[in-house]
Design a protein around this motif. Sequence first.
Motif, PDB file in Angstrom:
ATOM      1  N   VAL A 176      48.564  25.189  95.995  1.00 48.02           N
ATOM      2  CA  VAL A 176      49.052  26.275  96.852  1.00 48.02           C
ATOM      3  C   VAL A 176      49.220  25.788  98.295  1.00 48.02           C
ATOM      4  CG1 VAL A 176      48.560  28.576  97.754  1.00 48.02           C
ATOM      5  CG2 VAL A 176      48.069  28.054  95.363  1.00 48.02           C
ATOM      6  N   ILE A 205      55.535  27.215  86.734  1.00 47.24           N
ATOM      7  CA  ILE A 205      56.119  27.585  88.014  1.00 47.24           C
ATOM      8  C   ILE A 205      57.363  28.425  87.756  1.00 47.24           C
ATOM      9  CG2 ILE A 205      57.198  26.745  90.143  1.00 47.24           C
ATOM     10  CD1 ILE A 205      55.585  24.208  89.884  1.00 47.24           C
ATOM     11  N   LEU A 211      60.683  22.429  94.455  1.00 46.31           N
ATOM     12  CA  LEU A 211      59.313  22.146  94.021  1.00 46.31           C
ATOM     13  C   LEU A 211      59.324  21.268  92.777  1.00 46.31           C
ATOM     14  CD1 LEU A 211      57.686  25.673  94.362  1.00 46.31           C
ATOM     15  CD2 LEU A 211      57.531  23.768  95.962  1.00 46.31           C
ATOM     16  N   LEU A 241      52.914  30.772  90.713  1.00 46.23           N
ATOM     17  CA  LEU A 241      52.217  29.586  90.226  1.00 46.23           C
ATOM     18  C   LEU A 241      51.098  30.028  89.293  1.00 46.23           C
ATOM     19  CD1 LEU A 241      51.856  27.773  93.677  1.00 46.23           C
ATOM     20  CD2 LEU A 241      53.638  27.381  91.971  1.00 46.23           C
ATOM     21  N   THR A 252      52.436  24.022  98.453  1.00 47.32           N
ATOM     22  CA  THR A 252      53.537  24.975  98.339  1.00 47.32           C
ATOM     23  C   THR A 252      53.737  25.741  99.650  1.00 47.32           C
ATOM     24  OG1 THR A 252      53.007  25.237  95.987  1.00 47.32           O
ATOM     25  CG2 THR A 252      54.449  26.884  96.964  1.00 47.32           C
ATOM     26  N   ILE A 309      57.807  32.967  94.529  1.00 46.78           N
ATOM     27  CA  ILE A 309      57.336  31.797  93.771  1.00 46.78           C
ATOM     28  C   ILE A 309      56.023  32.182  93.095  1.00 46.78           C
ATOM     29  CG2 ILE A 309      56.544  29.408  93.916  1.00 46.78           C
ATOM     30  CD1 ILE A 309      58.287  29.068  96.373  1.00 46.78           C
ATOM     31  N   ASP A 325      55.736  23.738 102.057  1.00 47.46           N
ATOM     32  CA  ASP A 325      57.157  23.734 101.720  1.00 47.46           C
ATOM     33  C   ASP A 325      57.811  25.082 102.048  1.00 47.46           C
ATOM     34  OD1 ASP A 325      57.128  21.123 100.791  1.00 47.46           O
ATOM     35  OD2 ASP A 325      56.607  21.710  98.749  1.00 47.46           O
ATOM     36  N   VAL A 326      57.071  26.172 101.785  1.00 46.22           N
ATOM     37  CA  VAL A 326      57.626  27.507 101.986  1.00 46.22           C
ATOM     38  C   VAL A 326      57.808  27.802 103.472  1.00 46.22           C
ATOM     39  CG1 VAL A 326      57.033  29.953 101.839  1.00 46.22           C
ATOM     40  CG2 VAL A 326      56.882  28.520  99.799  1.00 46.22           C
ATOM     41  N   ARG A 350      60.430  30.576  89.895  1.00 45.77           N
ATOM     42  CA  ARG A 350      61.044  30.812  91.206  1.00 45.77           C
ATOM     43  C   ARG A 350      62.210  31.787  91.036  1.00 45.77           C
ATOM     44  NH1 ARG A 350      62.273  24.738  92.848  1.00 45.77           N
ATOM     45  NH2 ARG A 350      62.649  24.659  90.602  1.00 45.77           N
TER      46      ARG A 350
END
Length: 568
Positions: free
Chosen positions: A481, A551, A520, A564, A484, A562, A487-488, A553
């Motif tokens: 997380v 995952i 991702l 997970l 992620t 997103i 990246d987010v 999206r």
Amino acid sequence: MPERPSELTYGLDERPPWPQLLALGFQHVAVICPYLVMVALVAEAAKLPHAAAQSAIGLAMIAVAFMTILQSLRLGPVGSGYLCPPVVSAIYLPSSLAAAASFGISAVCGMVIFAGACEIAVASLVSRTRKLFPAVVSGVVIMAVGLELGKIAAGVLLEHDAAHSGQTIGSFATVACALAAMTGLAVWATGLPKLFCSLIGILVGYAAAAAFQVYSPDFLADFEAARFFAVPDPGFLSYGFAPSLAAPFAIAGLASGLRVIGALTTCQQINDSGWRRPDMRNIAAGIRADGFGCLVGGLLGTPGMSAAPSLVSIEKTTGATSRFIAWSIGFWLILLSCLPKFAGLIVNMPRPVMAAALFFNGALMLVAGIQIVASRPITLRASLIVGFSILAALTVPVFSDFYLSLPGWTHQLTGSIISMAVVVSVPLNALFLLGTWRYSQLRLGTGTEAATAASFDAFFEKQAKAWNIPAEDALRVRSVVDATIEDVVANANGPVEIQLGSDSFDILATLRYAGNLPSLPDARPKKIMVEEQSFVSGLSGYLSGLHADRIERSAKGEECEIRLLFQM
């Protein structure tokens, strides 16, 4: 790739020298042989002639050899590739005894084949149905097997004493000597004596039986009459199907699959110093091999086999996990299968010694079930499942006349302690799954506070403690997380909302924000990838064991989501 532990003497793909290979194989066979007493019990219940019973022992050894080698191979979707030998399993004993007593050996053969097919079917569902068979249900089933085995042991001893009233004191003294030897070695011995406690206890039991004169009158005569070398005769085999026993054998196949999961998980841990979590695809292949082996065992008249954790313990103690040892085990078993005098010793085992061996194994299985239940946090739901299931199962031997008075179709479900435990625990667990999801919300990047992974870590640490999430699972979730979030944030046009959910089996992290979807890595990247593909997909996180199991999206305009999913 698995990391070879430094403490291993012979790793998975290393072949020991021939003398050590033969010695290691014989070591396993010495632990396998005491379980053949269950073949003798079923042969007796089926009223097989003495020669046919000896052949049944020999064919059972051939079946164990076949399954041992099959499990050590990797034949596509069949075979785990680990050294995980089986034994004739107590899981199948109650159903096999019932089939033998009511319908003869043909029903035993046919129903064990059916149970093997059921176990093969379980392999395909092992990932999808894990919530129906969590640690608490698996533990209850194994506990029920231990209770059933103890009941059978008591029946073997007391029925023998009832038929030979003059040997009562000698019988109980023999049981006491055998159990004392097994228990003493298991508790206070170390090394090989501890591993061979069951075999040594049986040998002590034979000596005690001779001292207290509780051998059968024909013991010596049968031993002298038996040939020294002869190939097992399959002439007694026949095949039938007993619909009234379909449910008990299907349950036995399910329980056997659960046992394989535990044994192979231990094999994976022993052979990989970097082990983090079970490889379920490998375990599914191992369950299929166990099912196919059981099916072949049914063709050879063997009353059900399953992977043996005790044999995996030998590997851990000796540091020899080489799959080549499977061929040595097969060699010794096939050799012994052609020695009728050896089979005769098992067929004519004194009943007090047989009762002691069954009682000892039953006690160990009962405790193993308790350990499985205790391996996960014991919630109120788990307590009720264990309590209701075991209490209901114990009513079967206590109020057997009541259950026999019920309609015939119910006897499949109430005919044994094991069946009743499964009938109560599985539906109860399914019912208790309702309302188990717990959720918590977090909003990152509000006001002047920047959206950072550190804010999530502080929040998640509290939730992990409140929800009793194991430390290794919490570390994996936090790492994925965190990556992620980084990246987010680079693709978000405002705050990021994070919703966490858990039901004690899965952890679901959902991130919602306005912006663009980042690229991702796949949840399950291909195992074989060229360097450029690895770079693009960000494979490094996966190789370190830090990845989500699924995952998802999605985006509607700028509204992105997103999801997970992590399996615990």
